[in-house]
Design an enzyme around this catalytic site. Sequence first.
Site, short mmCIF file in Angstrom:
data_model
loop_
_atom_site.label_atom_id
_atom_site.label_comp_id
_atom_site.label_asym_id
_atom_site.label_seq_id
_atom_site.Cartn_x
_atom_site.Cartn_y
_atom_site.Cartn_z
N SER B 28 0.82 -1.20 0.00
CA SER B 28 0.00 0.00 0.00
C SER B 28 0.86 1.26 0.00
O SER B 28 0.37 2.36 -0.22
CB SER B 28 -0.93 -0.01 1.21
OG SER B 28 -0.20 -0.19 2.40
N CYS B 29 2.15 1.11 0.26
CA CYS B 29 3.08 2.25 0.24
C CYS B 29 3.24 2.77 -1.19
O CYS B 29 3.01 2.05 -2.15
CB CYS B 29 4.44 1.85 0.76
SG CYS B 29 4.46 1.27 2.47
N VAL B 30 3.68 4.04 -1.30
CA VAL B 30 3.88 4.64 -2.61
C VAL B 30 5.29 5.20 -2.73
O VAL B 30 5.68 6.06 -1.94
CB VAL B 30 2.86 5.77 -2.90
CG1 VAL B 30 3.08 6.35 -4.29
CG2 VAL B 30 1.43 5.25 -2.78
N GLY B 93 0.80 1.80 -4.00
CA GLY B 93 -0.57 2.11 -3.59
C GLY B 93 -1.57 1.02 -3.93
O GLY B 93 -2.73 1.30 -4.22
#
Lengths: 202, 172
Positions: B28-30, B93
């Site tokens: 989910s990190c960008v 993401g």
Amino acid sequence: MTTTLNELRTDALREIGNIGLGGAVTALSDLTGVLFTLEAPQVLTMDTGALPSLCCVAPESLVVGTVSRVNGDWAGEAAFLFPWESARVLWQILVQTAPEGLEDLSELYQSVINEVSNIMLGNYLQGISQMTGFTMHMEPPAFAADMAMAVLSSILVEALYGQRELLAIETAFKTPEHEFRGYFLYLPETGNLEKLFGVLGI
Amino acid sequence: MAEVKLAGMGEIVWTRSTGALGCIGLGSCVGTLLFDPRTQAAALAHVMLPEAHDHDALTMPGKYAVTAVPALLRLLDTPQTLASRLKAILIGGGELFQNRSQALRIGERNVETLHRILSELRIGVVFEHTRGSSGRSFEFDVATGLIRVRAVGATPVEQDLSTALGIFRRAA
């Protein structure tokens, strides 16, 4: 707010991991007819936001896993993770067939992993409940199959967002009969640790 | 590809003219990368959450979208008023877990928040590989403008961004 951990409390968390997952692994052995054993649980703190090297697997290797939300007195997030080859062992044992790759990962295979997680988590919570008198119930698991690092970081980020204790109890389990490793992580919610230590009187 | 400087969770890395920047295992990190065509410098933050609600926003600005972009601007020595000359790349993401009972949609909200901040600063996004349900790793070669994105069970995506980023062509 983070609970202070001393050696006694860390030991208690390890013991919780042992007792809870002991029952869960017995249930898995009953289900599969294969003897699974536990490794000593580890208590991991994640105070810097840096991901600990949970699971001795390469960051980009494929893992299969579930997360389940647990409500009640020992609320938190529970996750089971299996390296791809270990998941294939479970599938072979339980449905006598296994997908070659991600493209063959049908709903049947997903529901097998979900069911294994359900049974194991149910037994884990029962073990904790017997020891502490806590009441807990779990929600249905959510499934993922992806790079180990991406799966772990998604779990961790949700924990950070949910203001959970930046702490995980990790327990690995294995079987001598197959090349297999499974990992269980529990990320308790803030405040629950104090409650637990209170009940245990430490 | 040149040696890759990797940004771990919440970290920021940067380089000028040579080398490569990247992230491993974005869920989910960008991975948020800003490039300055004027100085040929690039800075990359591994953004974990949209908003800062922890005490570590000062010590780890790369962790939150709202603090990461200003930190990247400072690193690239670019005042907000001149931010529009920078170019952005966004990777990650994704929502890996399907059928969540309480969907927090962190990946989606990371991407939305970053888009809002970048558009307020009038920074153009020249390349984006975001959302969906898969994890990603990527490397960006600062000298050549080549970006490579990998996802499990998919063919790697490779694109030459040298023109879009205004990378100087140097004689071989």
